[in-house]
Design an enzyme around this catalytic site. Structure first.
Site, mmCIF file in Angstrom:
data_model
loop_
_atom_site.group_PDB
_atom_site.id
_atom_site.type_symbol
_atom_site.label_atom_id
_atom_site.label_comp_id
_atom_site.label_asym_id
_atom_site.label_seq_id
_atom_site.Cartn_x
_atom_site.Cartn_y
_atom_site.Cartn_z
ATOM 1 N N HIS A 395 0.815 -1.218 0.000
ATOM 2 C CA HIS A 395 0.000 0.000 0.000
ATOM 3 C C HIS A 395 0.849 1.268 0.000
ATOM 4 C CE1 HIS A 395 -3.905 1.628 -0.134
ATOM 5 N NE2 HIS A 395 -4.499 0.793 0.690
ATOM 6 N N ARG A 396 2.129 1.178 0.250
ATOM 7 C CA ARG A 396 2.993 2.355 0.150
ATOM 8 C C ARG A 396 3.163 2.791 -1.302
ATOM 9 N NH1 ARG A 396 8.128 0.003 3.292
ATOM 10 N NH2 ARG A 396 7.603 -1.658 1.806
#
Length: 424
Positions: A395-396
């Site tokens: 998700h980064r």
């Protein structure tokens, strides 16, 4: 003739490794192909084999130490010359686990000249650089209380200095509270206990760090693969002599490769090596492929998979799988790539949510093909053959919309498989 054994360079990015285990002790003979030492890197535990017959004279670095590439770790000879004879009192020569460190000029004999040994927290060695250990010894910092900021939680010198500053500014210690009686030790089960192999321990540490440090999210979907399976049967039935058989894994790799070429933003990884992190765009189209081996699960990288014709992809993937199962992978085989394909369809599973391979940004878990009835446009039941897919993503780097667009491209390739036969 006495010869040197140095820490090998097992990959292009390797700068240091851990001497996980000595397999040959000083004074012992060995044959060509015998494993001398197990070297652990951030990627894998590799067995270093002898390239000729000989006798190990001495080890200069004990097991458990972190050593820079090119550092002398042992000496050996082809004819046994230089091996210390057994003392007259019958005591055995010193073993590899506890070699006597060489005395440096100007120091007391027997005083350790290298970095302090790696500390142990809850039975597991604390990952730390040699410079961090030296600095911790000088500042009086207990490394078992320090949280590392390096890869896999490795403690760096900056972490030690920050811990020392916190200690200096901490208030005076309060009287220690009354301790509760220690809990009874866990009884050994009837089946007993055993130590993991070096490879198993490396895999466990890497996946634990990945699950802890990488913010995973998951997208699940099905692909209708009736046409894909029919195409595979025709390809294998009509294959000319010398051409590889095409497996479901090869077809999924081809679909992922085509999707990766069409969405190059998915070919990126997050790099924690610098403060705040950096985003690295790879752009090579490399794809990892999970392989179950007698030594555990490994994920070698298929180079340029996004740009390979299907026959060549199948041939190179089969060769890579064979090397993995025979224990012939190199450190370079496990480097790179942003995504891995993990196919567990042969084990009767519908969906599989996988842990992202450390250093990558996504992994595609592939389940078994299921026969199910789905309604057609008029509501009549139609038999479908569906393949369960789960994309785990970092998700980064990605949000749900970008990752779902990528997954849908993979599904489109599997549902319209003639596209996979075109030149990428």
């Amino acid at each position: 003739m006495v010869r040197d054994l140095v820490m090998p360079k097992l990959g292009l990015t390797m700068t240091e490794g851990v001497l996980a285990e000595w397999r040959v002790l000083p004074g012992q003979p060995f044959k060509t192909g015998d494993v001398l030492v197990v070297v652990e890197t951030d990627k894998i535990a590799s067995e270093v084999e002898a390239d000729s017959d000989g006798v190990l004279i001495e080890t200069t670095i004990p097991a458990g130490e972190t050593v820079a590439v090119g550092t002398l770790i042992a000496r050996w000879s082809a004819d046994g010359s230089g091996v210390a004879p057994t003392p007259a009192d019958g005591t055995a020569p010193q073993t590899a686990e506890t070699p006597a460190p060489p005395a440096k000029s100007g120091t007391t004999a027997g005083t350790r000249s290298g970095p302090p040994p790696a500390p142990v927290r809850d039975g597991e060695r604390v990952l730390s650089t040699p410079l961090a250990r030296r600095r911790a010894q000088a500042l009086g910092v207990d490394l078992t209380t320090v949280t590392g900021s390096g890869p896999r939680g490795r403690i760096k010198m900056a972490d030690v200095e920050a811990a020392a500053q916190r200690q200096a500014s901490a208030p005076a210690a309060t009287p220690e509270p009354v301790r509760k009686p220690a809990a009874a030790p866990i009884a050994t089960p009837a089946g007993g206990r055993s130590k993991p192999s070096a490879t198993q321990a490396t895999i466990a540490r890497r996946l634990t760090a990945a699950k802890r440090d990488v913010p995973h999210f998951y997208l699940a979907a099905e692909a209708e693969v009736s046409e894909l399976m029919a195409l595979r049967e025709r390809l294998n039935a009509d294959a000319e002599p010398g051409l590889p058989r095409v497996s479901m894994t090869h077809l999924v790799l081809a679909a992922v490769g085509r999707a990766l070429a069409a969405t190059p933003d998915m070919d990126r990884v997050w790099d924690d090596a610098t403060p705040g992190g950096e985003i690295l765009s790879l752009g090579q189209g490399d794809i990892g492929m999970a392989v179950d081996t007698p030594r555990g699960l490994v994920a070698p990288v298929l180079r340029g998979a996004a740009h390979l014709p299907l026959d060549q992809l199948a041939r190179e993937a089969a060769a890579l799988t064979e090397r993995a199962r025979n224990g012939r992978l190199t450190g370079e085989d496990l480097q790179g790539g942003a995504i891995t394909v993990s196919n567990a369809g042969m084990h009767n599973v519908t969906f599989m949510s996988s842990i992202i391979n450390p250093g990558q940004s996504s992994i595609l878990g592939v389940g078994s093909v299921r026969s199910v009835f789905r309604p057609d446009e008029s509501g009549a039941p139609v038999l479908k053959r569906e393949l369960g897919l789960v994309l785990s993503a970092d998700h980064r780097l990605f949000d749900g919309v970008a990752a779902l667009a990528f997954l849908n491209r993979i599904i489109a390739g599997l549902e319209r498989p003639l596209r996979l036969l075109r030149a990428p």
